[in-house]
Scaffold this motif. Structure first.
Motif, mmCIF file in Angstrom:
data_model
loop_
_atom_site.group_PDB
_atom_site.id
_atom_site.type_symbol
_atom_site.label_atom_id
_atom_site.label_comp_id
_atom_site.label_asym_id
_atom_site.label_seq_id
_atom_site.Cartn_x
_atom_site.Cartn_y
_atom_site.Cartn_z
ATOM 1 N N HIS A 41 5.047 -4.374 -12.945
ATOM 2 C CA HIS A 41 3.639 -3.975 -12.982
ATOM 3 C C HIS A 41 3.278 -3.054 -11.825
ATOM 4 O O HIS A 41 2.235 -2.399 -11.869
ATOM 5 N N ASN A 42 4.099 -3.022 -10.791
ATOM 6 C CA ASN A 42 3.791 -2.217 -9.602
ATOM 7 C C ASN A 42 4.475 -0.857 -9.613
ATOM 8 O O ASN A 42 4.654 -0.236 -8.569
ATOM 9 N N ALA A 43 4.830 -0.368 -10.786
ATOM 10 C CA ALA A 43 5.530 0.918 -10.855
ATOM 11 C C ALA A 43 4.694 2.058 -10.277
ATOM 12 O O ALA A 43 5.234 2.980 -9.651
ATOM 13 N N GLY A 44 3.378 2.012 -10.455
ATOM 14 C CA GLY A 44 2.522 3.063 -9.901
ATOM 15 C C GLY A 44 2.532 3.057 -8.380
ATOM 16 O O GLY A 44 2.635 4.116 -7.745
ATOM 17 N N PHE A 45 2.419 1.866 -7.792
ATOM 18 C CA PHE A 45 2.545 1.742 -6.336
ATOM 19 C C PHE A 45 3.920 2.246 -5.886
ATOM 20 O O PHE A 45 4.033 2.964 -4.890
ATOM 21 N N ARG A 46 4.939 1.850 -6.618
ATOM 22 C CA ARG A 46 6.319 2.204 -6.255
ATOM 23 C C ARG A 46 6.490 3.721 -6.202
ATOM 24 O O ARG A 46 7.154 4.253 -5.299
ATOM 25 N N ALA A 47 5.888 4.426 -7.168
ATOM 26 C CA ALA A 47 5.999 5.887 -7.204
ATOM 27 C C ALA A 47 5.345 6.518 -5.979
ATOM 28 O O ALA A 47 5.919 7.420 -5.348
ATOM 29 N N LEU A 48 4.144 6.047 -5.616
ATOM 30 C CA LEU A 48 3.470 6.625 -4.451
ATOM 31 C C LEU A 48 4.169 6.232 -3.153
ATOM 32 O O LEU A 48 4.266 7.050 -2.223
#
Length: 215
Positions: A41-48
């Motif tokens: 679920h934290n893929a967006g955080f991971r990208a940034l």
């Protein structure tokens, strides 16, 4: 020279213009706290986070119920956001930042996980429904619009139909999956830069399904 290197050179050339207004929001979705690090679920955080590690960009000021940081991407000044309200209330941060900077939905790019895509696959969309992703659903609710670009990062399908979806998205990537998802997270921010500089159709043509094409 890679696409990312071209964007980085363009951003560096314009970075000195501190008077340039914020024109875009780039929002990575996830849940705050160490217990959620490394989850699907934290893929967006991971990208940034990966982008910050590569470039030195900082997203560490608490504003709009989010960790925030201004920077250059695709030749424009953007505000990077990591909402800290937990996934289901992500729209509060996006709404407040958009209102403050007077940014229309078409200039809000959201990076999120997607369980309908294989691990490491990207999908760029100029607008659309939430597709069951609660962070996107809350952003749509608060912006009163579906007309914002989103970059979906594939985190894999549930192992079987009866598997609880909440348990799946809060599970962590396996060692075998990490290389693919990390490459997709890198590409996701490149795709955001491409949206800003060249538009969604160009970004979709270049990045949609990139991991599948390379397999």
């Amino acid at each position: 020279m890679s696409v990312f290197d071209i964007f980085k050179k363009l951003d560096a050339e314009k970075a000195g213009n501190a008077a340039q207004p914020v024109e875009w929001l780039v929002v990575g979705l996830g849940n705050p706290g160490s217990k959620y690090e490394g989850t699907r679920h934290n893929a967006g955080f991971r990208a940034l986070d990966a982008y910050c590690a590569r470039t030195g960009q900082r997203i560490d000021k608490m504003k709009f119920k989010a960790l925030a940081g201004e920077g250059m991407l695709g030749g424009k000044r953007v505000l990077f956001l990591k909402p800290q309200t937990f996934m289901n209330l992500s729209g509060e941060a996006v709404r407040d930042a958009a209102a403050f900077y007077k940014i229309e939905p078409a200039h809000i790019i959201v990076l999120s996980d997607d369980v309908s895509l294989d691990v490491g696959t990207l999908r760029v969309r100029p607008k659309g429904s939430a597709g069951g992703q609660n962070g996107l659903k809350n952003i749509i609710y608060h912006l009163k619009s579906e007309d914002f670009p989103r970059i979906k990062i594939g985190v894999g399908h549930k192992p079987h139909p009866d598997y609880d979806l909440a348990d799946w998205v809060l599970s962590k990537f396996t060692a075998d999956e990490r290389e693919a998802v990390d490459a997709a997270c890198r590409d996701a921010v490149e795709a955001a830069a491409c949206i800003i500089s060249a538009g969604c159709p160009a970004a979709a043509q270049q990045y949609n399904g990139t991991r599948l094409k390379q397999q």
